[in-house]
Design a protein around this motif. Structure first.
Motif, mmCIF file in Angstrom:
data_model
loop_
_atom_site.group_PDB
_atom_site.id
_atom_site.type_symbol
_atom_site.label_atom_id
_atom_site.label_comp_id
_atom_site.label_asym_id
_atom_site.label_seq_id
_atom_site.Cartn_x
_atom_site.Cartn_y
_atom_site.Cartn_z
ATOM 1 N N PRO A 320 4.605 -37.606 -54.146
ATOM 2 C CA PRO A 320 4.677 -37.829 -52.705
ATOM 3 C C PRO A 320 4.135 -36.638 -51.909
ATOM 4 O O PRO A 320 4.234 -35.483 -52.340
ATOM 5 N N PHE A 321 3.557 -36.938 -50.764
ATOM 6 C CA PHE A 321 3.152 -35.884 -49.843
ATOM 7 C C PHE A 321 4.382 -35.159 -49.308
ATOM 8 O O PHE A 321 5.464 -35.747 -49.210
ATOM 9 N N PRO A 322 4.244 -33.889 -48.960
ATOM 10 C CA PRO A 322 5.369 -33.180 -48.330
ATOM 11 C C PRO A 322 5.850 -33.930 -47.084
ATOM 12 O O PRO A 322 5.044 -34.373 -46.262
ATOM 13 N N GLY A 323 7.151 -34.068 -46.980
ATOM 14 C CA GLY A 323 7.742 -34.778 -45.846
ATOM 15 C C GLY A 323 7.938 -36.254 -46.064
ATOM 16 O O GLY A 323 8.622 -36.915 -45.273
ATOM 17 N N THR A 324 7.337 -36.822 -47.119
ATOM 18 C CA THR A 324 7.486 -38.245 -47.417
ATOM 19 C C THR A 324 8.558 -38.434 -48.478
ATOM 20 O O THR A 324 8.456 -37.875 -49.573
ATOM 21 N N GLU A 325 9.585 -39.181 -48.146
ATOM 22 C CA GLU A 325 10.639 -39.512 -49.105
ATOM 23 C C GLU A 325 10.352 -40.889 -49.688
ATOM 24 O O GLU A 325 9.869 -41.787 -48.988
ATOM 25 N N ILE A 326 10.660 -41.068 -50.960
ATOM 26 C CA ILE A 326 10.430 -42.360 -51.604
ATOM 27 C C ILE A 326 11.667 -42.803 -52.367
ATOM 28 O O ILE A 326 12.488 -41.991 -52.798
ATOM 29 N N ARG A 327 11.775 -44.110 -52.492
ATOM 30 C CA ARG A 327 12.754 -44.737 -53.375
ATOM 31 C C ARG A 327 12.043 -45.839 -54.149
ATOM 32 O O ARG A 327 11.088 -46.441 -53.647
ATOM 33 N N GLY A 333 17.977 -53.842 -53.570
ATOM 34 C CA GLY A 333 18.001 -52.560 -52.884
ATOM 35 C C GLY A 333 18.615 -51.432 -53.690
ATOM 36 O O GLY A 333 18.804 -50.334 -53.166
ATOM 37 N N ARG A 334 18.943 -51.688 -54.967
ATOM 38 C CA ARG A 334 19.539 -50.649 -55.815
ATOM 39 C C ARG A 334 18.459 -49.695 -56.294
ATOM 40 O O ARG A 334 17.386 -50.111 -56.721
ATOM 41 N N ASP A 335 18.721 -48.370 -56.225
ATOM 42 C CA ASP A 335 17.775 -47.388 -56.738
ATOM 43 C C ASP A 335 17.666 -47.513 -58.254
ATOM 44 O O ASP A 335 18.683 -47.622 -58.954
ATOM 45 N N LEU A 336 16.437 -47.486 -58.747
ATOM 46 C CA LEU A 336 16.183 -47.686 -60.163
ATOM 47 C C LEU A 336 15.823 -46.364 -60.838
ATOM 48 O O LEU A 336 15.252 -45.468 -60.214
ATOM 49 N N PRO A 337 16.133 -46.231 -62.105
ATOM 50 C CA PRO A 337 15.810 -44.984 -62.824
ATOM 51 C C PRO A 337 14.328 -44.890 -63.138
ATOM 52 O O PRO A 337 13.571 -45.865 -63.028
ATOM 53 N N ALA A 338 13.910 -43.711 -63.541
ATOM 54 C CA ALA A 338 12.517 -43.492 -63.945
ATOM 55 C C ALA A 338 12.144 -44.485 -65.040
ATOM 56 O O ALA A 338 12.937 -44.781 -65.942
ATOM 57 N N GLY A 339 10.934 -45.014 -64.952
ATOM 58 C CA GLY A 339 10.431 -45.939 -65.959
ATOM 59 C C GLY A 339 10.637 -47.395 -65.636
ATOM 60 O O GLY A 339 10.021 -48.260 -66.250
ATOM 61 N N GLN A 340 11.511 -47.703 -64.678
ATOM 62 C CA GLN A 340 11.791 -49.095 -64.351
ATOM 63 C C GLN A 340 11.038 -49.474 -63.082
ATOM 64 O O GLN A 340 11.030 -48.730 -62.096
ATOM 65 N N ALA A 341 10.408 -50.644 -63.087
ATOM 66 C CA ALA A 341 9.591 -51.073 -61.967
ATOM 67 C C ALA A 341 10.442 -51.604 -60.833
ATOM 68 O O ALA A 341 11.379 -52.386 -61.045
ATOM 69 N N GLY A 342 10.120 -51.171 -59.618
ATOM 70 C CA GLY A 342 10.819 -51.657 -58.438
ATOM 71 C C GLY A 342 9.944 -51.502 -57.211
ATOM 72 O O GLY A 342 8.862 -50.888 -57.253
ATOM 73 N N GLU A 343 10.401 -52.049 -56.098
ATOM 74 C CA GLU A 343 9.631 -51.944 -54.865
ATOM 75 C C GLU A 343 9.703 -50.524 -54.322
ATOM 76 O O GLU A 343 10.764 -49.904 -54.311
ATOM 77 N N LEU A 344 8.570 -50.018 -53.864
ATOM 78 C CA LEU A 344 8.492 -48.678 -53.299
ATOM 79 C C LEU A 344 8.945 -48.711 -51.845
ATOM 80 O O LEU A 344 8.389 -49.453 -51.036
ATOM 81 N N TRP A 345 9.962 -47.910 -51.527
ATOM 82 C CA TRP A 345 10.430 -47.719 -50.163
ATOM 83 C C TRP A 345 10.035 -46.309 -49.728
ATOM 84 O O TRP A 345 10.093 -45.363 -50.518
#
Length: 513
Positions: A320-327, A333-345
């Motif tokens: 991510p660019f500085p200042g950009t937060e991602i989920r 809407g549950r946060d997923l662990p690394a490696g699991q596919a989900g929608e980018l917020w």
């Protein structure tokens, strides 16, 4: 948060004698650019436009197009643009009705625009001559950071076209973040064939803030791009993948000395390993990818040149660019662990907060749901998988066609496309194989063979029935453990792709149906 209009004027006043733009043999200094920006702002005010009004450009890609945008940024108008001829007839009228411009900047003689203008006599129609007619420019009043100064359009490839409202503060932050993050050379000479009113237009101000020169080719196409490279010896090349692919394939590209390049910036899609290797062989190891959306211009994630040398990261979207937060979130809407596919917020200061049409907001509780399905790896890099409308939601997980396609391709040795046909069912299209029932029909429907050759094609394919049966079984075996039902396996001569080189899933779904 600093408004983009103030940043424009500060950049242009910092180096008055430097060259800001080149377009063919013409050039514009920073001092001349400042006078043009202020003069256009005065001309718009003289035409009766007020802060908040919308100015729509329908004119060719050149430095003046960006300078008109900049004048709108300074004065607080909403700037929008359409490429001449991109929309015709009813489609143009529909877009104009959606935008509801207060002024249209275009050259006379377009019958479709003239017809729309006659039906909307309150809309001012201005030409380049009108903008140049202003006298000595005055002192501009800089619009506040909260003012909406840009109306950008989504492509419409994944749904209805949306009009995205961007504030001066968001665009000012875009420019600052891009300037401070990318590995620019000193005083860059940037060559860019893309529209300066499109996504790469966000790269103009960072170039000027660094004291550089922005070069716009005289006309579209790889010939003009190569001519501009020969003439101007750029240190930075910026382009979408189609333009870079066309340049890589150009017979004259290999004969040009590209050693001046310190950076090649692309956006819009990833390259294959083979394309990256070809780009490295031609340009050097200088590739840099930027990922964004119209709602978050060019500032979601990026890849540096070193990433393109690492097999783990070269096809990623980067960090991510500085200042950009991602989920990365599941369907609920549950946060997923690394490696699991989900929608980018996404959340950050460069994110748009409103749509002009259809009216509403892209943000929920401070987060933009991008519609992109991604994975985040153990190193924090994002990897694009699919668009959310193309995946299957089974329980609280996304089942992604890209993953199923990779499994099929590994197993059968042919490229494959997977399109959903129901809540948990898919069709699989396999490239480069044929069956007696489909080969000649598909070829005729695409115009690749004549009707006279159809019978011969059927006769040839009929001898391969056994091999097709084996192929269909292999496809089903490849997805035996996947949580989907295969409705059909469809042979195709080639998988249809869009202009960016991605699978055209809407058209493939029609073929599969």
């Amino acid at each position: 948060m600093t408004a983009i209009g103030g940043l424009v004027l500060d950049a242009l006043r910092a180096r008055p004698d430097h060259v800001a733009f080149r377009h063919g043999s013409a050039e514009v200094t920073y001092r001349e650019a400042e006078r043009l920006v202020l003069g256009v702002a005065d001309a718009l005010a003289g035409a009766g436009l007020r802060p908040g009004d919308t100015v729509l450009q329908i004119r060719p890609n050149d430095p003046l197009q960006w300078l008109v945008n900049a004048a709108c940024y300074v004065a607080g108008h909403r700037s929008a643009a359409l490429s001449p001829g991109a929309l015709r007839g009813a489609a143009l009228a529909e877009r104009l009705d959606l935008v509801a411009p207060d002024a249209v900047l275009a050259e006379p003689g377009d019958p479709d625009l003239d017809a729309w203008s006659r039906a909307h006599p309150g809309v001012r129609v201005l030409t380049d001559r009108d903008l140049m007619a202003a006298g000595e420019p005055g002192t501009a009043v800089r619009a506040p950071a909260s003012a909406v100064v840009r109306l950008a359009f989504t492509s419409g490839t994944t749904g209805p076209v949306k009009g995205v409202e961007l504030s001066g503060g968001a665009l000012g932050t875009v420019a600052t973040v891009l300037r401070d993050t990318l590995p620019w050379p000193e005083r860059p000479r940037v060559l860019c064939p893309e529209s300066v009113s499109g996504g790469f237009g966000n790269m103009v101000l960072p170039t000027l803030m660094l004291g550089g020169t922005f070069v716009v080719p005289e006309r579209p196409g790889p010939d003009a791009l190569l001519e501009a490279a020969v003439r101007h010896r750029p240190t930075v090349l910026m382009a979408m993948p189609p333009a870079l692919r066309a340049l890589l394939a150009h017979p004259g590209a290999a004969g040009h000395d590209w050693s001046s390049l310190a950076l090649v910036v692309y956006s819009g899609a990833s390259f294959t390993d083979e394309e990256i290797d070809r780009a490295h062989a031609l340009f050097g190891e200088v590739l840099c990818g930027v990922f964004g959306q119209v709602e978050v211009p060019k500032t979601i994630a990026w890849t540096c040149p070193a990433d393109h040398l690492d097999p783990r990261f070269r096809s990623s979207l980067g960090v991510p660019f500085p200042g950009t937060e991602i989920r990365v979130c599941g369907p609920g809407g549950r946060d997923l662990p690394a490696g699991q596919a989900g929608e980018l917020w996404v959340r950050g200061p460069t994110t748009a907060c409103a749509y002009a049409f259809p009216a509403g907001t892209p943000v929920e509780n401070g987060w933009l749901r991008t519609g992109d399905v991604c994975r985040r790896d153990a190193h924090g890099r994002l990897h694009h998988v699919n668009r959310v409308q193309d995946v299957l939601r089974i329980g609280d997980i996304y089942v992604c066609p890209n993953d199923l396609e990779a499994a099929v391709s590994r197993h059968v040795g042919h490229l494959a496309a997977v399109v959903p046909t129901g809540p948990a069912s898919v069709a699989v299209l396999v490239e480069g194989v044929a069956s007696p029932d489909t080969a000649s029909r598909d070829a005729v429907s695409r115009g690749t063979v004549s009707r006279e050759r159809e019978t011969a094609s059927r006769d040839t394919v009929s001898r391969d029935t056994g091999s097709w049966d084996t192929m269909e079984k292999a496809v089903r075996d490849a997805l035996r453990d996947a949580p989907v039902v295969i409705d059909a396996v469809v042979p195709v001569e080639r998988l249809l792709r869009d202009v960016m080189g991605r699978l055209d899933r809407a058209r493939l779904a029609e073929v599969a149906g």
